[in-house]
Design an enzyme around this catalytic site. Structure first.
Site, PDB file in Angstrom:
ATOM      1  N   LYS A  54     -81.859  20.047  73.671  1.00  0.00           N
ATOM      2  CA  LYS A  54     -82.078  21.300  74.414  1.00  0.00           C
ATOM      3  C   LYS A  54     -83.218  21.146  75.414  1.00  0.00           C
ATOM      4  O   LYS A  54     -83.127  21.605  76.552  1.00  0.00           O
ATOM      5  CB  LYS A  54     -82.352  22.450  73.426  1.00  0.00           C
ATOM      6  CG  LYS A  54     -81.070  22.916  72.760  1.00  0.00           C
ATOM      7  CD  LYS A  54     -81.262  23.763  71.525  1.00  0.00           C
ATOM      8  CE  LYS A  54     -79.889  23.964  70.875  1.00  0.00           C
ATOM      9  NZ  LYS A  54     -79.928  24.548  69.553  1.00  0.00           N
ATOM     10  N   GLN A  98     -84.002  27.641  65.955  1.00  0.00           N
ATOM     11  CA  GLN A  98     -83.015  26.647  65.516  1.00  0.00           C
ATOM     12  C   GLN A  98     -82.592  26.929  64.068  1.00  0.00           C
ATOM     13  O   GLN A  98     -83.435  27.074  63.191  1.00  0.00           O
ATOM     14  CB  GLN A  98     -83.623  25.233  65.647  1.00  0.00           C
ATOM     15  CG  GLN A  98     -82.653  24.115  65.319  1.00  0.00           C
ATOM     16  CD  GLN A  98     -81.473  24.052  66.278  1.00  0.00           C
ATOM     17  OE1 GLN A  98     -81.621  24.175  67.483  1.00  0.00           O
ATOM     18  NE2 GLN A  98     -80.284  23.869  65.731  1.00  0.00           N
ATOM     19  N   ASP A 121     -79.208  32.819  72.520  1.00  0.00           N
ATOM     20  CA  ASP A 121     -78.149  32.292  71.651  1.00  0.00           C
ATOM     21  C   ASP A 121     -77.041  33.337  71.450  1.00  0.00           C
ATOM     22  O   ASP A 121     -75.946  33.017  70.998  1.00  0.00           O
ATOM     23  CB  ASP A 121     -78.747  31.935  70.269  1.00  0.00           C
ATOM     24  CG  ASP A 121     -78.701  30.443  69.984  1.00  0.00           C
ATOM     25  OD1 ASP A 121     -77.999  29.724  70.713  1.00  0.00           O
ATOM     26  OD2 ASP A 121     -79.380  30.010  69.030  1.00  0.00           O
TER      27      ASP A 121
END
Ligand code: NAP
Length: 284
Positions: A54, A98, A121
């Protein structure tokens, strides 16, 4: 020989990265530099690899990314406090926690502590709700990546029969919603579905997100079907593979996504898209 049948994540994500970089340059010229904060708790090796990827993607498109690495022993309260701080920080446009989190931390509470305006997200209840009612939202990265691949390949799913195998909150369910919004007729299959092959054989498009090597085989699709393979598995040789029996299917389908080099890359690029969108929204 079958090159023309491949929907390449490499190709599609490269095109999108050019667009993203241009948008970043425009934002920067107006004094806004898109920034993503990534929080990782513990040292799960797969998570560390994903997070590294990322940051690399952000750097490629000139998005600032900072890494907040916390020890496994971090408490839920400590994590919530950090998220609150990032929510208030105007220089941060996107926040990503995460997953998975250590067992002593409740994922739902943590994810929903993220300001929905920074939820790149697309996992907060607010974003999921907005997506379901067709309002502006941050679409979750993998499902949106599947849609981007269909678009890029010129596959219009309006009025088409789309079968999704898998009903997880991060892939199966949201990709079904996005396909429905494009006016496809959507059938969702899962582990309790009777005779999946009977359904997939009628499908114009099959999106498979099960997590089992060679789950979708050539006898399960009709001639000329399009297959989007979301799965990421390791075969007995330790090689990365998807859920579709690629070698068996390639002769029969009209289009198929490879693994590796398929949906995974689209997931990554959609995080960048969402971060830039968050920065654009913050500017308004
Ligand atoms: P998940 O949460 O484990 O969900 C798997 C789904 O498959 C469930 O809905 C399950 O049904 C269904 N399923 C399992 N066995 C089945 C069977 N025998 N017949 C029919 N359905 C069955 O997995 P996920 O997070 O959605 O991920 C699915 C795959 O996509 C994994 O390989 C994962 O690594 C990969 N993935 C890839 C990306 C990417 O960027 N490419 C992103 C996320 C995930 P039930 O609900 O009935 O249990």
């Amino acid at each position: 020989m079958y090159e023309e049948k491949l929907i390449s994540g490499k190709e599609v994500s490269a095109v999108l990265k050019v667009e993203i970089s241009q948008k970043v340059a425009q934002l920067k010229a107006r004094g806004v530099h898109p920034k993503l904060s990534v929080i990782i708790v513990g040292e799960n090796p797969a998570s560390l690899t994903y997070v590294k990827g990322k940051h690399k993607d952000c750097a490629e498109c000139n998005i600032i990314s900072d890494n907040i690495a916390l020890p496994e022993s971090t408490t839920q309260a400590e994590l919530l406090e950090i998220i609150e701080k990032l929510n208030r920080d105007k220089s941060v446009h996107g926040i990503l926690v995460q997953l998975p989190l250590p067992k002593h931390i409740e994922e739902y509470a943590v994810i929903n502590a993220i300001d929905p305006a920074k939820d790149v997200d697309g996992f907060t209840a607010v974003n999921v709700g907005n997506m379901n009612i067709g309002k502006d939202c941050f679409a979750p990265c993998t499902p949106q990546g599947c849609m981007d691949m269909l678009d890029y390949a010129g596959v219009d799913i309006c009025g088409k029969d789309v079968v999704v195998i898998g009903r997880s909150n991060i892939v199966g369910k949201p990709v079904s919603v996005l396909a429905l919004q494009k006016s496809a007729t959507v059938t969702i299959c899962h582990s309790k579905t009777k005779n999946i092959a009977e359904k997939t054989r009628l499908a114009d498009v099959v999106i498979v997100a099960v997590g089992r090597e060679k789950f979708l085989t050539a006898d399960m699709v009709k001639e000329g079907a399009v297959v989007i393979d979301v799965g990421i598995n390791r075969n007995s040789m330790g090689k990365l593979c998807g859920d579709a029996d690629f070698d068996g299917l390639i002769g029969k389908v009209s289009k198929i996504t490879p693994v590796p080099g398929g949906v995974g890359l689209m997931t990554r690029v959609n995080l960048l898209k969402n971060t830039v969108k968050a920065a654009e929204n913050a500017e308004k």
